[in-house]
Design a protein around this motif. Structure first.
Motif, PDB file in Angstrom:
ATOM      1  N   ARG A  21       0.832  -1.214   0.000  1.00 27.56           N
ATOM      2  CA  ARG A  21       0.000   0.000   0.000  1.00 27.56           C
ATOM      3  C   ARG A  21       0.856   1.249   0.000  1.00 27.56           C
ATOM      4  O   ARG A  21       0.567   2.215  -0.707  1.00 27.56           O
ATOM      5  N   THR A  22       1.928   1.244   0.790  1.00 28.32           N
ATOM      6  CA  THR A  22       2.835   2.397   0.834  1.00 28.32           C
ATOM      7  C   THR A  22       3.499   2.604  -0.523  1.00 28.32           C
ATOM      8  O   THR A  22       3.553   3.730  -1.037  1.00 28.32           O
ATOM      9  N   GLY A  23       3.990   1.530  -1.102  1.00 25.01           N
ATOM     10  CA  GLY A  23       4.631   1.629  -2.416  1.00 25.01           C
ATOM     11  C   GLY A  23       3.672   2.119  -3.484  1.00 25.01           C
ATOM     12  O   GLY A  23       4.027   2.935  -4.341  1.00 25.01           O
ATOM     13  N   VAL A  24       2.440   1.629  -3.441  1.00 24.74           N
ATOM     14  CA  VAL A  24       1.436   2.048  -4.415  1.00 24.74           C
ATOM     15  C   VAL A  24       1.093   3.523  -4.232  1.00 24.74           C
ATOM     16  O   VAL A  24       0.929   4.253  -5.209  1.00 24.74           O
ATOM     17  N   THR A  25       0.994   3.985  -3.006  1.00 22.86           N
ATOM     18  CA  THR A  25       0.679   5.389  -2.754  1.00 22.86           C
ATOM     19  C   THR A  25       1.785   6.295  -3.282  1.00 22.86           C
ATOM     20  O   THR A  25       1.507   7.293  -3.959  1.00 22.86           O
ATOM     21  N   VAL A  26       3.017   5.956  -3.009  1.00 20.49           N
ATOM     22  CA  VAL A  26       4.146   6.747  -3.512  1.00 20.49           C
ATOM     23  C   VAL A  26       4.196   6.683  -5.040  1.00 20.49           C
ATOM     24  O   VAL A  26       4.372   7.716  -5.707  1.00 20.49           O
ATOM     25  N   GLY A  27       4.020   5.501  -5.598  1.00 20.69           N
ATOM     26  CA  GLY A  27       4.034   5.342  -7.047  1.00 20.69           C
ATOM     27  C   GLY A  27       2.913   6.114  -7.725  1.00 20.69           C
ATOM     28  O   GLY A  27       3.113   6.741  -8.773  1.00 20.69           O
ATOM     29  N   PHE A  28       1.732   6.103  -7.132  1.00 20.51           N
ATOM     30  CA  PHE A  28       0.606   6.825  -7.711  1.00 20.51           C
ATOM     31  C   PHE A  28       0.829   8.335  -7.634  1.00 20.51           C
ATOM     32  O   PHE A  28       0.502   9.061  -8.584  1.00 20.51           O
ATOM     33  N   ALA A  29       1.382   8.803  -6.543  1.00 24.06           N
ATOM     34  CA  ALA A  29       1.695  10.237  -6.425  1.00 24.06           C
ATOM     35  C   ALA A  29       2.700  10.640  -7.507  1.00 24.06           C
ATOM     36  O   ALA A  29       2.563  11.702  -8.139  1.00 24.06           O
ATOM     37  N   TRP A  30       3.703   9.792  -7.736  1.00 22.43           N
ATOM     38  CA  TRP A  30       4.693  10.067  -8.793  1.00 22.43           C
ATOM     39  C   TRP A  30       4.024  10.047 -10.171  1.00 22.43           C
ATOM     40  O   TRP A  30       4.301  10.896 -11.004  1.00 22.43           O
ATOM     41  N   PHE A  31       3.124   9.097 -10.391  1.00 27.33           N
ATOM     42  CA  PHE A  31       2.393   8.983 -11.655  1.00 27.33           C
ATOM     43  C   PHE A  31       1.582  10.251 -11.928  1.00 27.33           C
ATOM     44  O   PHE A  31       1.636  10.801 -13.035  1.00 27.33           O
ATOM     45  N   ILE A  32       0.847  10.723 -10.960  1.00 26.64           N
ATOM     46  CA  ILE A  32       0.038  11.939 -11.122  1.00 26.64           C
ATOM     47  C   ILE A  32       0.937  13.143 -11.379  1.00 26.64           C
ATOM     48  O   ILE A  32       0.645  13.981 -12.240  1.00 26.64           O
ATOM     49  N   THR A  33       2.053  13.225 -10.683  1.00 30.22           N
ATOM     50  CA  THR A  33       3.000  14.318 -10.905  1.00 30.22           C
ATOM     51  C   THR A  33       3.517  14.299 -12.342  1.00 30.22           C
ATOM     52  O   THR A  33       3.591  15.339 -13.003  1.00 30.22           O
ATOM     53  N   MET A  34       3.852  13.123 -12.844  1.00 32.32           N
ATOM     54  CA  MET A  34       4.349  13.005 -14.222  1.00 32.32           C
ATOM     55  C   MET A  34       3.286  13.388 -15.249  1.00 32.32           C
ATOM     56  O   MET A  34       3.591  14.017 -16.264  1.00 32.32           O
ATOM     57  N   ILE A  35       2.033  13.041 -14.987  1.00 30.84           N
ATOM     58  CA  ILE A  35       0.956  13.436 -15.893  1.00 30.84           C
ATOM     59  C   ILE A  35       0.859  14.950 -15.964  1.00 30.84           C
ATOM     60  O   ILE A  35       0.744  15.531 -17.045  1.00 30.84           O
ATOM     61  N   PHE A  36       0.906  15.620 -14.803  1.00 27.09           N
ATOM     62  CA  PHE A  36       0.852  17.080 -14.801  1.00 27.09           C
ATOM     63  C   PHE A  36       2.055  17.691 -15.513  1.00 27.09           C
ATOM     64  O   PHE A  36       1.927  18.668 -16.240  1.00 27.09           O
ATOM     65  N   VAL A  37       3.223  17.105 -15.327  1.00 23.65           N
ATOM     66  CA  VAL A  37       4.424  17.613 -15.988  1.00 23.65           C
ATOM     67  C   VAL A  37       4.305  17.451 -17.514  1.00 23.65           C
ATOM     68  O   VAL A  37       4.612  18.373 -18.284  1.00 23.65           O
ATOM     69  N   ILE A  38       3.860  16.268 -17.945  1.00 25.66           N
ATOM     70  CA  ILE A  38       3.734  16.013 -19.382  1.00 25.66           C
ATOM     71  C   ILE A  38       2.713  16.952 -20.024  1.00 25.66           C
ATOM     72  O   ILE A  38       2.996  17.612 -21.020  1.00 25.66           O
ATOM     73  N   PHE A  39       1.520  17.024 -19.448  1.00 19.40           N
ATOM     74  CA  PHE A  39       0.497  17.884 -20.033  1.00 19.40           C
ATOM     75  C   PHE A  39       0.853  19.355 -19.872  1.00 19.40           C
ATOM     76  O   PHE A  39       0.516  20.173 -20.734  1.00 19.40           O
ATOM     77  N   GLY A  40       1.520  19.704 -18.784  1.00 23.64           N
ATOM     78  CA  GLY A  40       1.969  21.091 -18.617  1.00 23.64           C
ATOM     79  C   GLY A  40       3.001  21.491 -19.650  1.00 23.64           C
ATOM     80  O   GLY A  40       3.024  22.623 -20.139  1.00 23.64           O
ATOM     81  N   SER A  41       3.864  20.549 -20.034  1.00 24.22           N
ATOM     82  CA  SER A  41       4.898  20.864 -21.026  1.00 24.22           C
ATOM     83  C   SER A  41       4.309  20.973 -22.433  1.00 24.22           C
ATOM     84  O   SER A  41       4.912  21.577 -23.308  1.00 24.22           O
TER      85      SER A  41
END
Length: 174
Positions: free
Chosen positions: A152-172
Motif C-alpha cells: 500500500r505504501t509503495g502504491v501510494t508513492v508510485g501513484f503520487a509520482w504517476f500523477i506528478t508526471m501526468i501534470f508535468v507532461i500535459f503542462g509541457s
C-alpha cells in the motif's frame, strides 16, 4: 491537444496547411495522422488484451485482492475504453484516408461538423488515456484492498509520482 501530439503545433496551423493547398504538405500531414492513429490502435489493442487477462485470472498472492468489485469494475471500464479507442481509431483511419482539403473547408462552415471532426481526431488518444487511467486505478485498488502495508505504501508513492508526471507532461505540452 491531439493535434499537438500528431505533429501540428496548433489547430490554426492545421487549418493553415489546409488553406495553403500545398499537396505535398497535405500528404505529409495525412501520412502523419495515419501513422500516429495506427500506433494508438496497436497500443489500445495491447491494453485490451492485458485488461482481458487481468479480468479472467486470479492473483497468485494476497498482496492484491482482485476479487473485490472496485478493481474488477475499474479494469472492466479500462477494457471498454480500450475497445472504444480501437473502434474510434479504425473510424478515424477511414475518415483520414478519404478526407480532402475541400472537405475540411466545408466542415468549417458548420460549427457542429467541425466540433465533431475535432472530437473524432481526439477520441482514440483520449479513450486510450482514460483506459490506462481506469486500469491503473483498478490495480491500485486491488493492492489497497489487499493485505500488505508495504505494498500500500509503495502504491501510494508510485501513484503520487504517476500523477506528478501526468501534470508535468500535459503542462509541457502547453
Amino acid at each position: 491537444m491531439y493535434l499537438l501530439l500528431i505533429g501540428t503545433p496548433s489547430l490554426e496551423r492545421f487549418l493553415e496547411i489546409i488553406e495553403q493547398e500545398d499537396e505535398a504538405q497535405w500528404k505529409e500531414l495525412k501520412g502523419l495522422l495515419v501513422d500516429r492513429t495506427s500506433n494508438i490502435n496497436v497500443v489500445a489493442s495491447l491494453a485490451l488484451s492485458t485488461c482481458a487477462s487481468f479480468l479472467t485470472t486470479s492473483g497468485p498472492t494476497d498482496i492484491a485482492n482482485w476479487s473485490h468489485p472496485v478493481p474488477y469494475l475499474c479494469i472492466l471500464a479500462g477494457s471498454v475504453l480500450a475497445t472504444l479507442s480501437v473502434l474510434s481509431g479504425v473510424g478515424l483511419l477511414g475518415f483520414i484516408n478519404t478526407i480532402r482539403p475541400n472537405t475540411v473547408k466545408e466542415m468549417q462552415s458548420s460549427n457542429l461538423k467541425f466540433a465533431l471532426t475535432i472530437t473524432l481526431l481526439m477520441m482514440p488518444f483520449l479513450c486510450l488515456f482514460a483506459s490506462g487511467l481506469a486500469s491503473v486505478t483498478g490495480c491500485l485498488g486491488a493492492v489497497w484492498f489487499g493485505n500488505s502495508t508495504w505494498a500500500r505504501t509503495g502504491v501510494t508513492v508510485g501513484f503520487a509520482w504517476f500523477i506528478t508526471m501526468i501534470f508535468v507532461i500535459f503542462g509541457s505540452l502547453y
